[in-house]
Write a protein that holds these residues in place. Structure first.
Motif, mmCIF file in Angstrom:
data_model
loop_
_atom_site.group_PDB
_atom_site.id
_atom_site.type_symbol
_atom_site.label_atom_id
_atom_site.label_comp_id
_atom_site.label_asym_id
_atom_site.label_seq_id
_atom_site.Cartn_x
_atom_site.Cartn_y
_atom_site.Cartn_z
ATOM 1 N N THR A 85 0.679 -1.077 -0.201
ATOM 2 C CA THR A 85 0.071 -0.035 -0.062
ATOM 3 C C THR A 85 0.970 1.252 -0.070
ATOM 4 N N GLY A 86 2.279 1.121 -0.019
ATOM 5 C CA GLY A 86 3.141 2.082 -0.164
ATOM 6 C C GLY A 86 3.185 2.540 -1.538
ATOM 7 N N GLY A 87 3.120 1.827 -2.566
ATOM 8 C CA GLY A 87 3.158 1.934 -3.635
ATOM 9 C C GLY A 87 4.484 2.898 -4.166
ATOM 10 N N CYS A 172 8.505 0.011 9.406
ATOM 11 C CA CYS A 172 8.846 1.244 10.412
ATOM 12 C C CYS A 172 10.285 1.355 9.726
ATOM 13 N N TYR A 173 10.649 2.776 9.290
ATOM 14 C CA TYR A 173 11.757 3.243 9.232
ATOM 15 C C TYR A 173 12.691 3.723 9.902
ATOM 16 N N ASP A 174 11.891 3.947 11.143
ATOM 17 C CA ASP A 174 12.808 4.852 12.051
ATOM 18 C C ASP A 174 12.320 4.429 13.454
ATOM 19 N N PHE A 198 11.484 -3.816 10.133
ATOM 20 C CA PHE A 198 12.426 -2.759 10.208
ATOM 21 C C PHE A 198 12.920 -2.484 9.031
ATOM 22 N N VAL A 199 12.799 -1.300 8.660
ATOM 23 C CA VAL A 199 13.149 -1.016 7.014
ATOM 24 C C VAL A 199 14.478 0.187 7.229
ATOM 25 N N MET A 200 15.678 -0.338 6.730
ATOM 26 C CA MET A 200 16.961 0.067 7.176
ATOM 27 C C MET A 200 17.629 0.673 5.850
ATOM 28 N N GLY A 201 17.945 1.804 5.931
ATOM 29 C CA GLY A 201 19.048 2.138 4.718
ATOM 30 C C GLY A 201 18.341 3.103 3.856
ATOM 31 N N ILE A 202 17.174 3.455 4.053
ATOM 32 C CA ILE A 202 16.427 4.233 2.901
ATOM 33 C C ILE A 202 16.815 5.801 3.356
ATOM 34 N N LEU A 203 17.438 6.363 2.354
ATOM 35 C CA LEU A 203 17.734 7.995 2.518
ATOM 36 C C LEU A 203 16.308 8.529 3.199
ATOM 37 N N LEU A 257 14.486 -8.195 -5.029
ATOM 38 C CA LEU A 257 14.974 -6.961 -6.006
ATOM 39 C C LEU A 257 14.594 -5.698 -5.782
ATOM 40 N N GLU A 258 13.370 -5.651 -4.785
ATOM 41 C CA GLU A 258 12.689 -4.406 -4.494
ATOM 42 C C GLU A 258 13.846 -3.655 -3.612
ATOM 43 N N ASP A 259 14.682 -4.447 -2.971
ATOM 44 C CA ASP A 259 15.434 -3.698 -1.855
ATOM 45 C C ASP A 259 16.914 -3.628 -2.256
ATOM 46 N N ASN A 260 17.372 -4.640 -3.089
ATOM 47 C CA ASN A 260 18.726 -4.610 -3.415
ATOM 48 C C ASN A 260 18.901 -5.359 -4.882
HETATM 49 N N1 KMH Z 1 10.677 -0.166 -0.755
HETATM 50 C C1 KMH Z 1 10.705 -0.483 0.443
HETATM 51 C C2 KMH Z 1 12.075 0.270 1.315
HETATM 52 C C3 KMH Z 1 5.676 -0.568 0.709
HETATM 53 O O1 KMH Z 1 5.763 -1.109 -0.163
HETATM 54 O O2 KMH Z 1 4.627 -0.341 1.271
HETATM 55 C C4 KMH Z 1 9.396 -0.414 1.489
HETATM 56 C C5 KMH Z 1 8.230 -0.589 1.176
HETATM 57 C C6 KMH Z 1 7.044 -0.068 0.999
HETATM 58 O O3 KMH Z 1 8.235 -1.849 0.576
#
Ligand code: KMH
Ligand code: ZN
Length: 304
Positions: A85-87, A172-174, A198-203, A257-260
């Motif tokens: 739901t972050g899109g 949770c990014y922080d 725990f979402v780590m390393g996003i600017l 691959l979303e993250d790395n």
């Molecule tokens: N892209 C990730 C750092 C979401 O889709 O709601 C965070 C994420 C957000 O996965």
């Protein structure tokens, strides 16, 4: 005593990376379905999914595109489907919710605060772009806010949680985001066992640093006691080290691959499944067992 099981989530494509950064990033519904199915076969119990415009790979919120790959994945695997739901920070909240409200999955992500979400540094000097939208999108994140107000969060909890029985991957990014989650927990709007990512390393969020992971867990323990499970995603090259650390601390892991885009230094991952196999091998070498989708459903009390 039975071995503790580790849940592997695989985030297949996301909206951070762009097609020019890796030929292996899945963008069409066929590619997304195929890589998701292979990731599940490799051991991912949860598949975190975004969609992309099949013509050009640009992040898309169109439910019709999701419906081109979701049924295939559901038919071929019993993995837990987790729809974002972050899109992306450039989409409206209504757009971000449309696919989840249509597909009513067992799980969705829920981002626990508004923040800067800077992916513009991924545009390295001299990069060759296949599409004009790629550098434009990255640049746009310099001036965008990833908006997740208290009202937005409550809206998502009501429409998807109460309305569809969906449970959440609380992103949770922080440290402050843990306190926001606690606010909704105290109000009875979210119920344990919470699944906290725990979402780590996003600017714009907390750095991907072992000290920060220890602190995040310490605060989560204080706020939620035994009523939560945690998982770690670290963006970029800290993905595998921090996932390994999370698992040894009693947590769960997210790769994909979303993250790395990489498997190791200078080596692109050729698929999501390759990253799943890598973390699985590490975990098994540490005598940790991998949770099946049904075991994850029990641990996280999903609707199934
Ligand atoms: N892209 C990730 C750092 C979401 O889709 O709601 C965070 C994420 C957000 O996965
Ligand atoms: Zn995502």
């Amino acid at each position: 005593m039975a071995a503790r099981k580790v849940i592997i989530t695989c985030a297949i494509t996301g909206s951070v990376h762009t097609p020019s950064m890796s030929p292996y990033l899945p963008v069409t519904p066929d590619e997304i379905a195929q890589q998701a199915i292979e990731a599940a076969e490799a051991g991912a119990a949860i598949l975190h999914l975004h969609a992309r415009n099949p013509e050009n790979g640009r992040p898309s919120a169109d439910p019709a595109v999701f419906l081109q790959f979701l049924p295939r994945i559901r038919q071929a695997t019993d993995a837990v489907i987790n729809i974002s739901t972050g899109g992306s920070s450039l989409m409206s909240l209504d757009d971000r919710l449309a696919a989840a409200l249509t597909a009513r999955p067992e799980m969705c992500s829920l981002n626990m605060g508004s923040m800067n979400f800077g992916i513009y540094p991924l545009a390295k000097p001299g990069m060759e772009w296949q599409h004009e939208w790629e550098p434009q999108l990255l640049e746009a994140t310099r001036g965008a806010i990833f908006k997740n107000t208290f009202a937005d969060i409550e809206d998502i909890l009501k429409r998807l949680g109460e309305g569809c029985g969906t449970r959440f991957e609380f992103e949770c990014y922080d440290v402050g985001h843990l306190y926001t989650l606690k606010h909704f927990y105290d109000r009875g709007l979210v119920k344990g066992p919470l699944f906290i990512q725990f979402v780590m390393g996003i600017l714009g969020g907390i750095g991907a640093d072992p000290d920060n992971l220890i602190h995040m867990k310490h605060i989560a323990d204080k706020l939620f006691g035994g009523d939560y499970r945690f998982s770690v995603l670290a963006a970029g090259r800290q993905q595998m080290p921090l996932a390994t650390m999370a698992a040894t601390m009693g947590g769960h892991v997210r790769v994909g691959l979303e993250d790395n885009l990489y498997l190791g230094r200078g080596e692109l991952a050729t698929s999501n499944a390759e990253q799943v196999r890598r973390i699985r091998n590490i975990l098994e070498a540490l005598s940790l067992e991998i949770a099946t989708p049904d075991e994850a459903r029990v641990m996280l009390e999903l609707k199934g």
